[in-house]
Design an enzyme around this catalytic site. Sequence first.
Site, PDB file in Angstrom:
ATOM      1  N   THR A 254      -6.443 -21.155  17.805  1.00 26.93           N
ATOM      2  CA  THR A 254      -5.760 -22.367  17.338  1.00 26.93           C
ATOM      3  C   THR A 254      -4.804 -21.988  16.211  1.00 26.93           C
ATOM      4  OG1 THR A 254      -6.078 -24.567  16.425  1.00 26.93           O
ATOM      5  CG2 THR A 254      -7.694 -22.931  15.746  1.00 26.93           C
TER       6      THR A 254
ATOM      7  N   GLU B 158     -11.676 -26.099  18.193  1.00 32.16           N
ATOM      8  CA  GLU B 158     -13.002 -25.698  17.724  1.00 32.16           C
ATOM      9  C   GLU B 158     -14.122 -26.508  18.364  1.00 32.16           C
ATOM     10  OE1 GLU B 158     -10.314 -26.264  16.051  1.00 32.16           O
ATOM     11  OE2 GLU B 158     -10.145 -25.110  14.197  1.00 32.16           O
TER      12      GLU B 158
ATOM     13  N   LYS C  95       0.443 -38.596  -0.936  1.00 30.55           N
ATOM     14  CA  LYS C  95      -0.290 -39.117  -2.093  1.00 30.55           C
ATOM     15  C   LYS C  95       0.701 -39.733  -3.063  1.00 30.55           C
ATOM     16  CE  LYS C  95      -4.592 -38.104  -4.137  1.00 30.55           C
ATOM     17  NZ  LYS C  95      -5.566 -37.160  -4.545  1.00 30.55           N
TER      18      LYS C  95
ATOM     19  N   TRP D 156      -3.564 -42.709  -1.270  1.00 35.44           N
ATOM     20  CA  TRP D 156      -3.146 -42.096  -0.032  1.00 35.44           C
ATOM     21  C   TRP D 156      -2.372 -43.060   0.870  1.00 35.44           C
ATOM     22  CZ3 TRP D 156      -8.383 -39.292   1.412  1.00 35.44           C
ATOM     23  CH2 TRP D 156      -8.465 -38.104   0.674  1.00 35.44           C
TER      24      TRP D 156
HETATM   25  P1  AMP Z   1      -5.806 -28.519  18.481  1.00 38.57           P
HETATM   26  O1  AMP Z   1      -6.878 -27.641  17.985  1.00 38.57           O
HETATM   27  O2  AMP Z   1      -4.492 -27.834  18.635  1.00 38.57           O
HETATM   28  O3  AMP Z   1      -6.209 -29.226  19.730  1.00 38.57           O
HETATM   29  O4  AMP Z   1      -5.549 -29.629  17.373  1.00 38.57           O
HETATM   30  C1  AMP Z   1      -6.590 -30.418  16.884  1.00 38.57           C
HETATM   31  C2  AMP Z   1      -6.052 -31.433  15.920  1.00 38.57           C
HETATM   32  O5  AMP Z   1      -5.209 -32.365  16.603  1.00 38.57           O
HETATM   33  C3  AMP Z   1      -7.113 -32.281  15.288  1.00 38.57           C
HETATM   34  O6  AMP Z   1      -7.721 -31.630  14.201  1.00 38.57           O
HETATM   35  C4  AMP Z   1      -6.321 -33.517  14.878  1.00 38.57           C
HETATM   36  O7  AMP Z   1      -5.617 -33.293  13.673  1.00 38.57           O
HETATM   37  C5  AMP Z   1      -5.304 -33.646  15.991  1.00 38.57           C
HETATM   38  N1  AMP Z   1      -5.730 -34.638  16.998  1.00 38.57           N
HETATM   39  C6  AMP Z   1      -6.395 -34.404  18.136  1.00 38.57           C
HETATM   40  N2  AMP Z   1      -6.574 -35.553  18.836  1.00 38.57           N
HETATM   41  C7  AMP Z   1      -6.033 -36.541  18.095  1.00 38.57           C
HETATM   42  C8  AMP Z   1      -5.893 -37.962  18.248  1.00 38.57           C
HETATM   43  N3  AMP Z   1      -6.331 -38.606  19.318  1.00 38.57           N
HETATM   44  N4  AMP Z   1      -5.269 -38.645  17.266  1.00 38.57           N
HETATM   45  C9  AMP Z   1      -4.797 -38.020  16.167  1.00 38.57           C
HETATM   46  N5  AMP Z   1      -4.879 -36.699  15.959  1.00 38.57           N
HETATM   47  C10 AMP Z   1      -5.490 -35.959  16.908  1.00 38.57           C
END
Ligand code: AMP
Length: 541
Positions: free
Chosen positions: A182, A327, A435, A440
């Site tokens: 990631t 993860e 912020k 926030w």
């Molecule tokens: P990845 O590991 O590339 O799949 O990214 C994961 C991250 O994507 C998470 O920690 C969130 O910040 C964001 N994310 C995943 N699903 C959503 C969702 N439905 N709404 C908002 N953010 C999301």
Amino acid sequence: MMMNIPLTVPAMLEHAEKYFSHKEINSRTATSFYNLTYAGLANDTRRLSSALTKIGLRKGDRIGTFAWNHHRHLTAYFGIPGMGGVLHTINIRLSAEHISYIINHAEDKVLFIDAELVPIIEKIQHELKTVQAYIIMTDDNTLPETTLHNVYHYEKLLWEGDENFDFVKDIDENDPAGMCFTSATTGNPKGVFYSHRGIVLHSMSLGLADSAAISESDVMMPVVPMFHVNAWGLPFASVWFGAAQVLPGPMPTPAVLAEMIENHRVTLTAGVPTIWIALLKELENGSYDTSSLRAILCGGSAAPKSMIQTFEKKYNIPFLHAYGMTETSPLVTVSRLKKHQKSYSEEARLDFRSKQGYVVPGVEMKVIGKDGEVKWDGKEMGELLLRGNWVADEYYKDDRTKEAFRDGWLHTGDVVTVDPEGNIKIMDRTKDLIKSGGEWISSVDLENALMAHEAVFEATVIAVPHSEWQERPLACVVLKDGMRDKVTKEELLDFLRPQFVKWWLPDDIVFLEEIPKTSVGKFLKRALRDQLKDYLQTTSK
Ligand code: AMP
């Protein structure tokens, strides 16, 4: 006591081979379309596992794939774990530097590469320290010209394999079956291993009625790339449950996706919001039959409420909003109404469904704010912590493990609120929160509100340094075609005004041609901040 039978990836394919042998996979490749059955997939997979063993690969070896969503990649999904190897899916859109870092860090022995992606690997071949051979996946009978050494033709290699190969039996369910990296905000990507057990349990959760409910009657089209969190685990679950699959191949355009939905009567498809925003545009311009869709599964970044509404009201396509991360395999929450909420007003139902939902059974969460666990009042914000049987417990050989995995919990870096029903609402990544005066502001809320305006195609909101308030929000907006001269900043601010308290309103709105996106289609705020550096310097107060 009960029996204890290892949960393994090859057993999922064996199930499909026995009970769903006639079910079909429709696959689009660089130059052609293929159609094979699960019997054919199982046959190819046994040959591939056997061939990989013949060329010297052994249990525990990491084997990289550098490919789009198609049947050959699906065969590798099962053929690599089938001989005890670890399927390491590599994101083809990363920088050359990150691609060579992750191949070296994972110590990949062999790489599967789509023919059209070979030039990317050729450029970095001298950096690769552990790769001994390359397997090129092509529709041609011959290999493309290449400067790579020790190159195999995928189809020819397959034919040298044994179709009666027995998948490895001496695997522990906790052995790694897959691996994915990631992207980090700074520094190199971080790797996680997926165990056989984790993949099987995660697949089971995708079949639950209140989750994605994948079943034998589905025709599944994962648009989310197979190089990103195992296409959200959908290929594994679809094979196990016997769902037909449609694999949209290299660089699928919105028109290709709409055609595939229509031609193959797709029932469930999955991807990030940017895909669905683009598909909406295609549906507005063309005429497609999308009536087969029972749901669009959307995650990866927040699904704008307006988009959910348009799909459901205008096109009668139900929308399923979900949350997860690399993860976590990735499924963590799905946004579904509980029985008593189904009688709520349309607006209230939409409000609930545009949140990320509550955790699926098998995952636990805790949300920690300034003063410990937050109240479930939908207001107090805190960091989301997770644990469960398909949640990683470390980054592979990486010091950043200490920061993210503490006290038995994964610290996600996502800031959320929790409503009284237990639904989380992602307010921001910790690093993206704005912020202002110690309070926030959620960039995600402002973005969603802007994207509900009829002239807005995409919008993102970033923090601008401010001497008095520390940070203030700046909105960056891409207007729909033909809207450039028709809408002003003031109109957009007037549109936001009734929806937010005054101090949440962006100080300014800039119009852009495009918003930079990450390799998996999310807004790339870091690049946007760089792009707007001059603007930020002249305007920051
Ligand atoms: P990845 O590991 O590339 O799949 O990214 C994961 C991250 O994507 C998470 O920690 C969130 O910040 C964001 N994310 C995943 N699903 C959503 C969702 N439905 N709404 C908002 N953010 C999301």
